[in-house]
Scaffold this motif. Structure first.
Motif, short mmCIF file in Angstrom:
data_model
loop_
_atom_site.label_atom_id
_atom_site.label_comp_id
_atom_site.label_asym_id
_atom_site.label_seq_id
_atom_site.Cartn_x
_atom_site.Cartn_y
_atom_site.Cartn_z
N ASN A 267 0.89 -1.33 0.03
CA ASN A 267 0.14 0.15 -0.05
C ASN A 267 0.70 1.18 0.04
O ASN A 267 0.46 2.20 -0.53
CB ASN A 267 -0.97 0.00 1.20
CG ASN A 267 -2.29 0.70 1.07
OD1 ASN A 267 -2.82 0.79 -0.25
ND2 ASN A 267 -2.91 1.16 2.14
N LEU A 268 2.04 1.20 0.62
CA LEU A 268 2.80 2.40 0.73
C LEU A 268 3.51 2.61 -0.57
O LEU A 268 3.92 3.65 -1.00
CB LEU A 268 3.86 1.95 1.81
CG LEU A 268 4.61 3.27 2.63
CD1 LEU A 268 3.91 4.28 3.13
CD2 LEU A 268 5.61 2.94 3.24
N ASN A 271 1.32 4.11 -3.16
CA ASN A 271 0.92 5.25 -3.05
C ASN A 271 1.63 6.51 -3.59
O ASN A 271 2.77 6.66 -3.14
CB ASN A 271 0.89 5.74 -1.32
CG ASN A 271 -0.10 6.73 -0.91
OD1 ASN A 271 -0.04 7.93 -1.85
ND2 ASN A 271 -0.57 6.90 0.14
N THR A 482 -8.97 5.46 -3.66
CA THR A 482 -8.00 5.12 -2.71
C THR A 482 -8.14 6.35 -1.52
O THR A 482 -8.20 7.41 -1.85
CB THR A 482 -6.45 5.40 -3.23
OG1 THR A 482 -6.20 4.50 -4.32
CG2 THR A 482 -5.39 5.21 -2.26
N ASN A 485 -4.04 9.39 2.82
CA ASN A 485 -3.19 8.68 3.46
C ASN A 485 -2.76 9.82 4.84
O ASN A 485 -3.65 10.92 4.98
CB ASN A 485 -1.54 8.70 2.74
CG ASN A 485 -1.08 10.01 2.33
OD1 ASN A 485 -1.49 11.15 2.65
ND2 ASN A 485 -0.50 10.00 1.06
#
Length: 519
Positions: A267-268, A271, A482, A485
């Motif tokens: 996921n990181l 992103n 998405t 963050n």
């Protein structure tokens, strides 16, 4: 979806237990050695070396197999024997008699011995962690209780903490219960991360995670069944050894905690907002600590009794990390929480190894590490101030409500990736009720959850509060495919805090103009 998956896991588990137990019904004529060491949950850890002799000292060469942390000896006829145990540079002999189909021998190997006072201090540190976790929970329980999965996970985490208290009581029931809690907690957190933190469009990644979870589940079931029915493991070793070799090899690389890490890393990486070098450095530093905890046993292979505590800290970090990120809880207390958790963890480890806290080097090292990671989290959670300042300066020039809203929308859409944004300013509580259900705002929490917003298209809201007025306006955000963050959410919070005075002035000017119009 989660309920169906958990139900399938339960059905599969029961089915596997019944099949394995039935398949091993005729397995006998073996000796099962169990080293009694608390906090051991890894198959084939190979704790100690064992060999069987006759009473007159003749060594008997039986076929052997590692089992959990102990040993299985096969084809041992009934009779009187002498068991030799070599562990932690100490050797001892235990006589035993085998007069049944199979024999279980429990060996008490304490490893590092703690005095009564040292045990009290170690348990005091564990108790402090329990109190700290409950303190965090109480402060944000209104947020956590709205999410049943996270609420249940918290109490499972606390159950693991209670099992970490050092004591002299140890039995199979406690080991299996603790082991089961670990598995359930890990599965719940994996499913939660998949459903809330990974975009559903990444179907291949989700399938890959489900495959890893299934294989890990099978491995955990075999361990639990073996703890209750050791004949199952003896049968698998004789007839299906390839299964054990595959699962044990897999476990060296994959477990529940690492599956969570794989999802978070994926996921990181995907992103695109994760581009600033400084924040990359701090994120990598935090991930490095996680890797250190996960592979602690490679650096300190003799610290068997400490492995359980390290795993516990990993679960604690994962749980609170998910809570803070997914529930959008960002405030100055997070730094204090992280500092205390790290402080207690390092204190426990230092006391475990050196039986004292007097070593000045270790104390200084601890202080520097805590200071560094406090700064790391602070850097990650604070968005660039210059963007906030630019937005503030532009909004100061707004002459009316419409101009204020349009300029604020532009600034938000320029800095974060969202589908849409809407700004509302309110003159009274009746106006607020048109947009949200509950007006009972928490003083230090600007975040408004989706369930409290009447328009279902919005993902969440950020409250604009000024002086004693808890809500002069709300910024409604509609996320894209998405979720935002940490940096983007923090940007919105910081922006809301800085422009609340401007929003209040714009609101008051609108009221004055309306009054002047009627006069």
């Amino acid at each position: 979806m989660n309920k169906k998956i958990l139900l399938c896991i339960g059905v599969i588990s029961i089915f596997l237990v019944l099949v394995l137990k039935y398949d091993s019904r005729n397995e006998n004529n073996f000796v099962y050695i169990i080293p009694q060491i608390k906090y051991t949950e890894v198959l084939d850890r190979n704790i100690g070396e064992y060999s069987i002799f006759t009473l007159n000292g003749t060594h008997l060469d039986f076929k052997t197999k590692n089992f959990i942390s102990g040993k299985l000896f096969f084809n041992v006829p009934n009779g009187e024997y002498l068991l030799k145990i070599d562990y932690d540079n100490k050797v001892k002999y235990v006589p035993f008699v085998k007069n049944d189909t199979w024999k279980k021998i429990i060996i008490h190997l304490q490893g590092d011995i703690f005095s009564r006072n040292q045990k009290i201090v170690l348990n005091a540190v564990t108790l402090a962690l329990i109190i700290l976790n409950f303190n965090i929970y109480i402060k944000i329980k209104d947020h956590i209780k709205k999410d049943k999965v996270l609420n249940i996970s918290f109490f499972l985490l606390m159950a693991k903490l209670f099992f970490s208290i050092k004591g002299d009581i140890q039995n199979n029931f406690m080991v299996i219960t603790d082991f089961s809690i670990s598995f359930i907690l890990g599965c719940i957190l994996i499913l939660y991360v998949l459903n809330h933190m990974l975009d559903k469009k990444f179907k291949k990644m989700r399938i890959f995670v489900y495959i890893l979870l299934t294989l890990t589940l099978f491995h955990y079931i075999i361990i639990c069944v073996n703890l209750i029915f050791p004949e199952v493991y003896a049968h698998l070793s004789h007839h299906h050894e390839i299964i054990l070799i595959f699962l044990q090899g897999l476990y060296k690389f994959i477990n529940l905690r690492r599956i969570i890490l794989i999802i978070l890393l994926f996921n990181l990486i995907i992103n695109k907002k994760f581009a600033e070098f400084t924040n990359k450095f701090y994120w990598i530093a935090i991930i490095a600590v996680y890797f250190f905890l996960e592979f602690f046993y490679l650096l300190f292979p003799k610290a068997i009794n400490l492995y359980y505590f390290i795993r516990l800290i990993e679960y604690m970090c994962i749980y609170w990390g998910i809570c803070f990120v997914n529930l959008r809880i960002y405030n100055q207390n997070i730094n204090r929480v992280v500092r205390y958790i790290l402080g207690f963890t390092i204190s426990y480890i230092v006391l475990f190894y050196f039986k004292t806290l007097k070593e000045p080097f270790l104390i200084l090292f601890t202080i520097f590490i805590l200071d560094f990671y406090t700064e790391a989290l602070k850097k990650i959670m604070v968005f660039k101030d210059k963007n906030i300042e630019k937005a503030y300066n532009k909004l100061c020039l707004a002459q009316n409500e419409l101009e204020f809203k349009e300029e604020l929308k532009k600034e938000i859409q320029k800095n974060i990736n969202i589908k849409s944004v809407n700004i509302k300013l309110f003159f009274n509580n009746e106006a607020i009720k048109e947009y949200i259900y509950e007006l009972d705002f928490l003083e230090d929490d600007l975040y408004i959850e989706k369930d409290n917003i009447k328009d279902e298209k919005y993902s969440f809201g950020i409250r604009l509060a000024f002086n004693k007025n808890p809500c002069v306006g709300i910024i409604f955000i509609e996320e894209g495919s998405t979720s935002l963050n940490v940096e983007e959410i923090r940007y919105l919070f910081k922006l809301a805090e800085n422009i609340s005075s401007i929003a209040s002035n714009i609101r008051l000017n609108s009221i004055y103009k309306e009054i002047s119009f009627y006069d």
